[in-house]
Design an enzyme around this catalytic site. Structure first.
Site, short mmCIF file in Angstrom:
data_model
loop_
_atom_site.label_atom_id
_atom_site.label_comp_id
_atom_site.label_asym_id
_atom_site.label_seq_id
_atom_site.Cartn_x
_atom_site.Cartn_y
_atom_site.Cartn_z
N ASP A 1 0.96 47.17 27.30
CA ASP A 1 1.72 48.27 26.68
C ASP A 1 1.74 49.50 27.60
O ASP A 1 1.07 49.53 28.64
CB ASP A 1 1.12 48.63 25.31
N ASN B 1 -8.02 50.39 13.66
CA ASN B 1 -7.16 49.97 12.53
C ASN B 1 -6.70 48.52 12.68
O ASN B 1 -5.81 48.08 11.97
CB ASN B 1 -5.95 50.91 12.42
N HIS C 1 -5.25 47.18 15.34
CA HIS C 1 -4.07 46.92 16.18
C HIS C 1 -4.43 46.14 17.44
O HIS C 1 -5.56 46.20 17.91
CB HIS C 1 -3.31 48.22 16.50
N GLU D 1 0.87 48.35 15.55
CA GLU D 1 0.13 49.01 14.48
C GLU D 1 0.20 48.18 13.20
O GLU D 1 1.04 47.26 13.09
CB GLU D 1 0.72 50.40 14.25
C1 F6R Z 1 -4.50 49.14 25.26
C2 F6R Z 1 -4.30 48.47 23.98
C3 F6R Z 1 -5.01 48.90 22.75
C4 F6R Z 1 -6.52 49.00 22.95
C5 F6R Z 1 -7.23 49.43 21.67
C6 F6R Z 1 -8.72 49.59 21.87
O1 F6R Z 1 -3.70 48.54 26.26
O2 F6R Z 1 -3.53 47.59 23.95
O3 F6R Z 1 -4.74 47.98 21.72
O4 F6R Z 1 -7.01 47.76 23.37
O5 F6R Z 1 -6.70 50.63 21.21
O6 F6R Z 1 -8.94 50.63 22.78
P1 F6R Z 1 -10.41 50.91 23.34
O7 F6R Z 1 -10.80 49.72 24.11
O8 F6R Z 1 -10.25 52.12 24.21
O9 F6R Z 1 -11.28 51.15 22.16
#
Ligand code: F6R
Length: 265
Positions: free
Chosen positions: A66, A135, A137, A142
């Site tokens: 992303d 959450n 995701h 989301e």
């Molecule tokens: C980032 C992504 C997000 C993160 C998620 C967890 O490319 O796709 O889904 O993997 O928000 O983020 P961290 O690892 O920083 O807790």
């Protein structure tokens, strides 16, 4: 589904082993990369193996999961920048080996369609690294994102904006509200999925994703549908799992009978 509960160093080595196996099986394979804090120890482990000559990633193609809309490659909070810093440089890749969605494309919808086409042209993603949001995701899909969703422009929830503010000097006002993300349907088409989660803050999301209902309200629960999904969780992120004894036992039994990694595609 495999659930591995251990400390971060073991989890990082485990993930690096899966990647190394994939690369030795097909040196020109395609690997999907997540950003954020969780995969950083995996990328450090990969970089160490590249530096020691144990691992050669020079023929691998990489796709990011992303990107924020509006942030260009030179913006320090862009995911292109993050992956250049944590993967391209340390793993001695040619920057052209990594494709990241262009958050500053004039036509973002076209950019998303083009990205899907590029993944298809590369023969699909063989192994996708994932993190998980508080959450539930995955990528920037989301809660209530369709399990069939494709790469597209998405709006971020307040929870995600607040969680990611730590990368923007703790100012949620600076976090883009729009992003581009591989869809859940896109992610599910990868040959293998490896999701890493560490820390107690992720425990409720991990429990829902692994043992909860299959629901778009918890996007990561979609991994229950994937035949080659591995959850790598430390003891804190795994603390709310009801069947953690079984997951530990399952791993021991599998090892005792010499069953190793699943077949790569
Ligand atoms: C980032 C992504 C997000 C993160 C998620 C967890 O490319 O796709 O889904 O993997 O928000 O983020 P961290 O690892 O920083 O807790």
């Amino acid at each position: 589904m495999r659930i591995i509960i251990d400390d971060v160093a073991v989890l990082s080595r485990f993930a690096a082993d899966l990647i190394a196996e994939q690369v030795s099986y097909r040196p020109d394979c395609t690997i999907g990369l997540a950003t954020g804090s969780s995969p950083v120890p995996i990328y450090q482990e990969l970089a160490a193996r590249v530096a020691s000559g144990e691992l050669d990633l020079s023929r691998v193609r990489f796709f990011a999961l992303d990107e924020y809309a509006g942030l260009g490659a030179s913006h320090p909070m862009s995911y292109r920048y993050f992956l250049d810093e944590h993967v391209v440089g340390p793993c001695r890749l040619d920057p052209a080996q990594l494709r990241v969605l262009n958050g500053r494309a004039e036509d973002l919808d076209h950019e998303c369609r083009d990205y899907e086409a590029a993944i298809t042209a590369a023969g699909g993603i063989d192994l996708q690294i994932l993190g998980i949001g508080h959450n539930g995701h995955i990528g920037f899909n989301e809660p209530t994102s369709s399990f069939g969703s494709r790469t597209r422009v998405v709006a971020l929830t307040h929870q995600t904006v607040d969680a990611n503010a730590r990368f923007f000097d703790d100012d949620p006002e600076d976090v883009p509200l729009l992003a581009l993300s591989q869809g859940i349907g896109t992610i599910l088409e990868a040959g293998a999925l490896v999701l890493i989660a560490t820390g107690g803050g992720k425990a409720p999301a991990i429990r829902s994703a692994i043992e909860g209902e299959l629901t778009s309200s918890v996007p990561a629960s979609a991994l229950q549908l994937h035949p080659q999904a591995t959850f790598l969780v430390d003891e804190y992120a795994g603390a709310m799992l009801a069947r953690s004894d079984f997951y530990r036992r399952e791993r021991q039994v599998i090892a005792r009978y010499g069953r190793t990694s699943p077949r790569r595609r």
